[in-house]
Write a protein that holds these residues in place. Structure first.
Motif, mmCIF file in Angstrom:
data_model
loop_
_atom_site.group_PDB
_atom_site.id
_atom_site.type_symbol
_atom_site.label_atom_id
_atom_site.label_comp_id
_atom_site.label_asym_id
_atom_site.label_seq_id
_atom_site.Cartn_x
_atom_site.Cartn_y
_atom_site.Cartn_z
ATOM 1 N N GLU A 136 0.835 -1.194 0.000
ATOM 2 C CA GLU A 136 0.000 0.000 0.000
ATOM 3 C C GLU A 136 0.872 1.248 0.000
ATOM 4 O OE1 GLU A 136 -3.289 0.111 -0.347
ATOM 5 O OE2 GLU A 136 -3.193 -2.066 -0.594
ATOM 6 N N PRO A 137 0.482 2.278 -0.760
ATOM 7 C CA PRO A 137 1.306 3.494 -0.800
ATOM 8 C C PRO A 137 1.242 4.265 0.507
ATOM 9 C CG PRO A 137 -0.732 3.817 -2.029
ATOM 10 C CD PRO A 137 -0.687 2.364 -1.654
ATOM 11 N N ALA A 138 2.328 4.989 0.763
ATOM 12 C CA ALA A 138 2.394 5.906 1.895
ATOM 13 C C ALA A 138 2.230 7.335 1.360
ATOM 14 C CB ALA A 138 3.717 5.729 2.628
ATOM 15 N N LEU A 139 2.430 8.316 2.220
ATOM 16 C CA LEU A 139 2.248 9.722 1.871
ATOM 17 C C LEU A 139 3.487 10.504 2.261
ATOM 18 C CD1 LEU A 139 0.457 12.255 1.134
ATOM 19 C CD2 LEU A 139 -0.286 12.231 3.534
ATOM 20 N N GLN A 140 3.855 11.462 1.403
ATOM 21 C CA GLN A 140 4.931 12.394 1.754
ATOM 22 C C GLN A 140 4.572 13.792 1.251
ATOM 23 O OE1 GLN A 140 8.937 11.912 0.016
ATOM 24 N NE2 GLN A 140 9.786 12.330 2.046
ATOM 25 N N PHE A 141 4.822 14.786 2.101
ATOM 26 C CA PHE A 141 4.636 16.187 1.731
ATOM 27 C C PHE A 141 5.981 16.786 1.335
ATOM 28 C CE2 PHE A 141 1.169 15.345 4.722
ATOM 29 C CZ PHE A 141 0.077 15.890 4.066
ATOM 30 N N SER A 142 5.977 17.606 0.293
ATOM 31 C CA SER A 142 7.187 18.308 -0.133
ATOM 32 C C SER A 142 6.798 19.695 -0.609
ATOM 33 C CB SER A 142 7.898 17.560 -1.267
ATOM 34 O OG SER A 142 8.275 16.262 -0.879
ATOM 35 N N VAL A 143 7.554 20.707 -0.183
ATOM 36 C CA VAL A 143 7.247 22.083 -0.572
ATOM 37 C C VAL A 143 8.547 22.854 -0.756
ATOM 38 C CG1 VAL A 143 7.029 22.828 1.847
ATOM 39 C CG2 VAL A 143 5.926 24.165 0.029
ATOM 40 N N TRP A 144 8.557 23.722 -1.756
ATOM 41 C CA TRP A 144 9.714 24.583 -2.010
ATOM 42 C C TRP A 144 9.546 25.876 -1.236
ATOM 43 C CZ3 TRP A 144 10.372 28.840 -5.887
ATOM 44 C CH2 TRP A 144 11.723 29.210 -6.047
ATOM 45 N N SER A 183 18.648 19.262 2.104
ATOM 46 C CA SER A 183 19.694 19.687 1.176
ATOM 47 C C SER A 183 19.513 21.163 0.874
ATOM 48 C CB SER A 183 19.637 18.858 -0.116
ATOM 49 O OG SER A 183 18.411 19.080 -0.793
ATOM 50 N N ASP A 184 20.367 21.690 -0.004
ATOM 51 C CA ASP A 184 20.335 23.120 -0.300
ATOM 52 C C ASP A 184 19.455 23.453 -1.496
ATOM 53 O OD1 ASP A 184 21.848 22.028 -2.300
ATOM 54 O OD2 ASP A 184 23.625 23.279 -1.974
ATOM 55 N N ASP A 185 18.551 22.544 -1.898
ATOM 56 C CA ASP A 185 17.670 22.831 -3.026
ATOM 57 C C ASP A 185 16.422 23.603 -2.617
ATOM 58 O OD1 ASP A 185 16.252 20.874 -1.694
ATOM 59 O OD2 ASP A 185 16.244 19.424 -3.342
ATOM 60 N N GLY A 186 16.281 23.902 -1.329
ATOM 61 C CA GLY A 186 15.154 24.693 -0.849
ATOM 62 C C GLY A 186 13.877 23.911 -0.647
ATOM 63 N N ILE A 187 13.922 22.583 -0.814
ATOM 64 C CA ILE A 187 12.722 21.756 -0.706
ATOM 65 C C ILE A 187 12.661 21.123 0.681
ATOM 66 C CG2 ILE A 187 11.545 19.705 -1.594
ATOM 67 C CD1 ILE A 187 12.643 20.392 -4.346
ATOM 68 N N TRP A 188 11.541 21.339 1.354
ATOM 69 C CA TRP A 188 11.270 20.742 2.661
ATOM 70 C C TRP A 188 10.429 19.485 2.451
ATOM 71 C CZ3 TRP A 188 12.459 23.329 7.456
ATOM 72 C CH2 TRP A 188 13.051 24.584 7.302
ATOM 73 N N ARG A 189 10.737 18.431 3.220
ATOM 74 C CA ARG A 189 10.034 17.156 3.077
ATOM 75 C C ARG A 189 9.632 16.622 4.443
ATOM 76 N NH1 ARG A 189 14.375 17.146 -0.424
ATOM 77 N NH2 ARG A 189 13.891 16.852 -2.635
ATOM 78 N N SER A 190 8.490 15.961 4.443
ATOM 79 C CA SER A 190 8.074 15.252 5.658
ATOM 80 C C SER A 190 8.695 13.867 5.657
ATOM 81 C CB SER A 190 6.551 15.133 5.703
ATOM 82 O OG SER A 190 6.098 14.191 4.731
ATOM 83 N N THR A 191 8.605 13.189 6.790
ATOM 84 C CA THR A 191 8.922 11.768 6.791
ATOM 85 C C THR A 191 7.860 11.044 5.963
ATOM 86 O OG1 THR A 191 7.649 11.441 8.812
ATOM 87 C CG2 THR A 191 10.009 11.892 9.052
ATOM 88 N N ILE A 192 8.131 9.820 5.615
ATOM 89 C CA ILE A 192 7.153 9.026 4.865
ATOM 90 C C ILE A 192 6.105 8.512 5.852
ATOM 91 C CG2 ILE A 192 6.821 6.953 3.479
ATOM 92 C CD1 ILE A 192 9.597 7.440 2.303
ATOM 93 N N LEU A 193 4.853 8.848 5.559
ATOM 94 C CA LEU A 193 3.749 8.558 6.477
ATOM 95 C C LEU A 193 2.978 7.345 5.970
ATOM 96 C CD1 LEU A 193 2.567 12.264 6.666
ATOM 97 C CD2 LEU A 193 3.994 11.083 8.346
ATOM 98 N N PRO A 194 2.970 6.240 6.690
ATOM 99 C CA PRO A 194 2.260 5.040 6.217
ATOM 100 C C PRO A 194 0.761 5.280 6.072
ATOM 101 C CG PRO A 194 3.743 4.541 8.054
ATOM 102 C CD PRO A 194 3.657 6.031 7.972
ATOM 103 N N GLU A 448 14.392 27.078 -11.600
ATOM 104 C CA GLU A 448 13.903 25.855 -12.245
ATOM 105 C C GLU A 448 12.567 25.407 -11.658
ATOM 106 O OE1 GLU A 448 15.296 21.236 -13.174
ATOM 107 O OE2 GLU A 448 16.781 22.726 -12.520
ATOM 108 N N VAL A 449 12.361 25.581 -10.365
ATOM 109 C CA VAL A 449 11.094 25.179 -9.762
ATOM 110 C C VAL A 449 9.944 26.007 -10.336
ATOM 111 C CG1 VAL A 449 9.766 25.045 -7.619
ATOM 112 C CG2 VAL A 449 12.160 24.350 -7.633
ATOM 113 N N VAL A 450 10.166 27.300 -10.563
ATOM 114 C CA VAL A 450 9.120 28.153 -11.132
ATOM 115 C C VAL A 450 8.821 27.709 -12.563
ATOM 116 C CG1 VAL A 450 8.534 30.508 -11.817
ATOM 117 C CG2 VAL A 450 9.697 30.092 -9.636
#
Length: 732
Positions: A136-144, A183-194, A448-450
């Motif tokens: 089953e897939p989990a969930l992850q949030f990512s935002v720049w 990392s220095d790419d400016g992207i914030w990530r959550s842990t992987i949420l089951p 590049e994100v824009v």
């Protein structure tokens, strides 16, 4: 000298298995040392953690202590052609069109991973994540948010879907989910949420601590759905009743959805959750045998449709339900293409759509993403292609919870907007933003994100929504007209990055679907607009022909030299109508770049496409600018021939039967109140006109009446009337 193990991942972010036989190419030799002669290595086809096809290869590289930049890319077989270069993204130098990725070896680790994302569709946002150990897939949030000091996800109350600026509306039963910036790419990530399913259809926002230490709430720019379906912003309207149905989607909570499932029913019962089916099942019966879609720009008979204007007889704007009801009429009319005015989420529920906030979201008040897919499928079943207008030259003027000051109030750190220099350089802080002829500041195309926000949302429309082409609003504002707000001086670097965006955009879309139709609203006459990106062009298949609009409609300012047929006929001019001037405009060749279209190469007689207009015009009042103009489309090889257009008359004017005298008592100009369809002014009739003969006109099919006035810029819902005719204007 140390050996470093580098894993290379090529991630498509597209569910469809489009590519194969990937080959990694890099600037190293067979021993792993840096080399200007690139080495090829086969890649293993895998499924990425986003569930999409991907490719992987691992290479031992030698760290000689010189700290060189290694370069790499991928060749692969795709729908466009075999053995094609798979990196459409250009290097960040504004004056270079080179396409490869670069990295240095990590001195602090013996291994590292280099990733290339063809699209960001499933890189940013709330996305499913797959693993080898869990079916089953989990969930992850990512935002720049490169300037933010802290980021976490907070959930809204499902019944209201709104979190106020003071935090009111946060669901207290669901704890916040912290994000980290690894990392220095400016992207914030959550842990992987089951357990992705346990989060599905929950409303959420990002709670950010900005660079200035202020706590703010921001929507997900890469969201595929916003929960609000109305037009009220509670911050400006304290009488908001607290319901999702009345809440403006642009400022509401984003919604976690599964992009790989679709509601089985166009409109599920209000008291039941929608029955979701796999996307593959939904699209299985998309087409009707022996009823193909038009495949090329030259074959199109276009009906341009503003969904909101279909609200005739209702107390609210039209929606996709109204659009579905119109399809049988358009089929009988002979239309084979519908061009939808912009459908990306915008502020409020009454707008033309030119200025979206969420480019992956179908305007919630119009019906949202699932109803949009039902509409596209029904069009395809009737042999009707769907083109979608998109806007990349500016954002919505009211993007306070979207792009505007996303993670910092400093103008130079306003990450989605281009800003030159430092705010201290200007007498007023807005002096560093760029104007471009649209109704908003220029986006920061250098990021590049824009650029990927626009590129990936277009890929989403093509791959997930199954549309057949895109028309880009006012492209000259992207590639030519960027000037400093403080003094109007040209900012060439912004123009160069704008050109880079359009090249990357067209390359990516042609990689995904080679026959996608790409149309530019461009008034520059620059021949590079419709040259392939591989040949130094921007990669469009066609441009709007602005002069035809002015010759036919004539309601825009500064166009006195044009024929302006309907303007002169409808407002009582006593001079003969300049039909010969209008006829001459039909077989000019304003878009001719020395090549031959695919139609011509097949030795078929080339045709100009037909365009019928609904709900928009060029010029007029308010803040509407040139970017809202819509004109007939001409292909690369716009050869002289007949042109089909829909005339705005309640009855067929006799001139189109070749007679010399026309009594336009039947021509009625109606002033329509926005979206209600009620008459806001009196019906006018005009006296006799004498016009010259233009032979060869023919009236054969029923057409839609279009009643449009620049003062109101809205149309009544099309209704078939006796005598409404689709006119063929033959070459004289």
């Amino acid at each position: 000298m140390a050996t470093k193990t580098v894993t290379f991942l090529y991630l498509t972010g597209i569910k469809s298995p489009l590519f194969s036989n990937a080959i990694l190419r890099g600037s190293w030799d067979e021993t792993g040392h840096y080399s200007d002669l690139w080495t090829d290595t086969p890649m293993l086809e895998i499924t990425g953690d986003d569930g999409c096809p991907a490719f992987q290869a691992t290479i031992p590289l030698q760290d000689d202590g010189d700290d060189p930049f290694f370069h790499w890319g991928v060749r692969l077989d795709g729908p466009e052609r075999p053995n094609q270069w798979g990196i459409p993204t250009e290097v960040p130098n504004p004056y270079s069109v080179d396409r490869f990725r670069s990295f240095r070896l990590n001195a602090e680790s013996d291994s590292q991973t280099e990733r290339y994302y063809l699209t960001f569709s499933r890189r940013l946002g709330a996305n499913k994540v797959y693993s080898e150990t869990d079916a089953e897939p989990a969930l992850q949030f990512s935002v720049w948010a490169p300037n933010a000091q802290a980021v976490q996800v907070v959930f809204g109350l499902p019944d209201s879907g709104y979190i106020a600026n003071d935090g009111t509306g946060i669901d207290p039963t669901r704890p916040p989910i912290p994000l980290v910036k690894p990392s220095d790419d400016g992207i914030w990530r959550s842990t992987i949420l089951p357990g992705f399913k346990t989060y599905e259809r929950l409303p959420y926002m990002y709670q950010l601590v900005t660079a200035q230490g202020e706590t703010v709430y921001r929507t997900d720019i890469f969201s595929r759905s916003q929960i609000g379906c109305g037009g009220i912003n509670p911050e400006n309207n304290p009488s908001w009743p607290g319901t999702i149905e009345t809440l403006d989607g642009a400022i509401s909570c984003s919604l976690i959805i599964d992009p790989d499932t679709i509601s089985r029913d166009f409109e599920p019962p209000s008291d039941q959750a929608p029955v979701l089916v796999p996307a593959t099942e939904f699209w299985a019966d998309e087409f009707t045998p022996n009823l193909p879609l038009p495949a090329h720009v030259d074959d199109l008979v276009i009906y341009e449709l503003h969904i909101g204007s279909l609200g005739f007889g209702k107390d609210q704007p039209g929606d996709l339900t109204d659009a579905l009801a119109l399809l049988d009429y358009l089929t009988a009319l002979g239309i084979n293409t519908i061009e939808l005015l912009p459908m990306a989420e915008f502020t409020g529920s009454i707008a033309w759509g030119y200025g979206g906030t969420h480019h992956f979201v179908i305007e919630s008040s119009a019906g949202g993403h699932d109803q949009y897919r039902h509409f596209v499928r029904e069009c395809h079943r009737r042999g009707i292609a769907v083109l979608q207008d998109v806007v990349y030259n500016h954002y919505n003027y009211a993007a306070d919870r979207a792009q505007w000051q996303y993670d910092s109030t400093r103008p130079e750190d306003n990450i989605y907007y281009w800003y030159e220099g430092h705010s201290s350089d200007y007498a007023h802080s807005d002096g560093g933003y760029l104007d471009n002829g649209s109704s908003g500041w220029t986006p920061r195309f250098s990021e590049e994100v824009v650029r990927q926000q626009f590129i990936s949302s277009a890929a989403f429309l093509i791959d997930e929504m199954h549309i057949d082409g895109l028309r880009v609003d006012l492209t000259q504002a992207i590639h030519r007209d960027n000037v400093l707000h403080a003094n109007g001086h040209l900012v060439g670097r912004a123009n160069q990055f704008g050109q880079k965006l359009l090249r990357e955009w067209s390359r990516t879309l042609k990689m995904i679907r080679p026959n996608v139709m790409l149309i530019a609203e461009d008034h520059t006459g620059w021949d590079a607009v419709t040259k392939p990106a591989a040949g130094g062009g921007l990669g469009f298949d066609a441009t709007w022909y602005v002069d035809f609009y002015h010759h036919l409609i004539g309601d825009a300012k500064g166009q006195d030299s044009k024929a302006r047929l309907l303007e002169k006929a409808g407002f009582g001019y006593n001079d003969p109508l300049p039909m010969r001037q209008f006829a001459a405009s039909l077989h000019q060749r304003p878009v001719q770049h020395g090549g031959f279209s695919r139609i011509a190469r097949r030795s078929r007689k080339p045709r100009r496409p037909a365009v019928g207009k609904h709900g928009a015009d060029d010029g007029g009042g308010g803040q509407q600018r040139r970017n809202d103009a819509h004109y007939p489309v001409l292909g690369r090889n716009a050869l002289p021939n007949g042109f089909w257009f829909i005339a705005a008359f309640r009855r067929n004017p006799d001139v189109f039967h070749g007679r010399r005298n026309w009594r336009p008592e039947s021509l009625q100009v109606r002033y329509i109140h926005p979206f209600t369809g009620r008459f806001a002014g009196r019906t006018q009739r005009f006296g006799r006109q004498h016009v010259p003969v233009l032979p060869g006109f023919d009236c054969r099919q029923q057409a839609t009446p279009v009643h449009s006035q620049p003062e109101h810029r809205h149309s009544a819902r099309p209704r078939q009337q006796p005598g409404d005719c689709l006119q063929k204007v033959a070459r004289p």
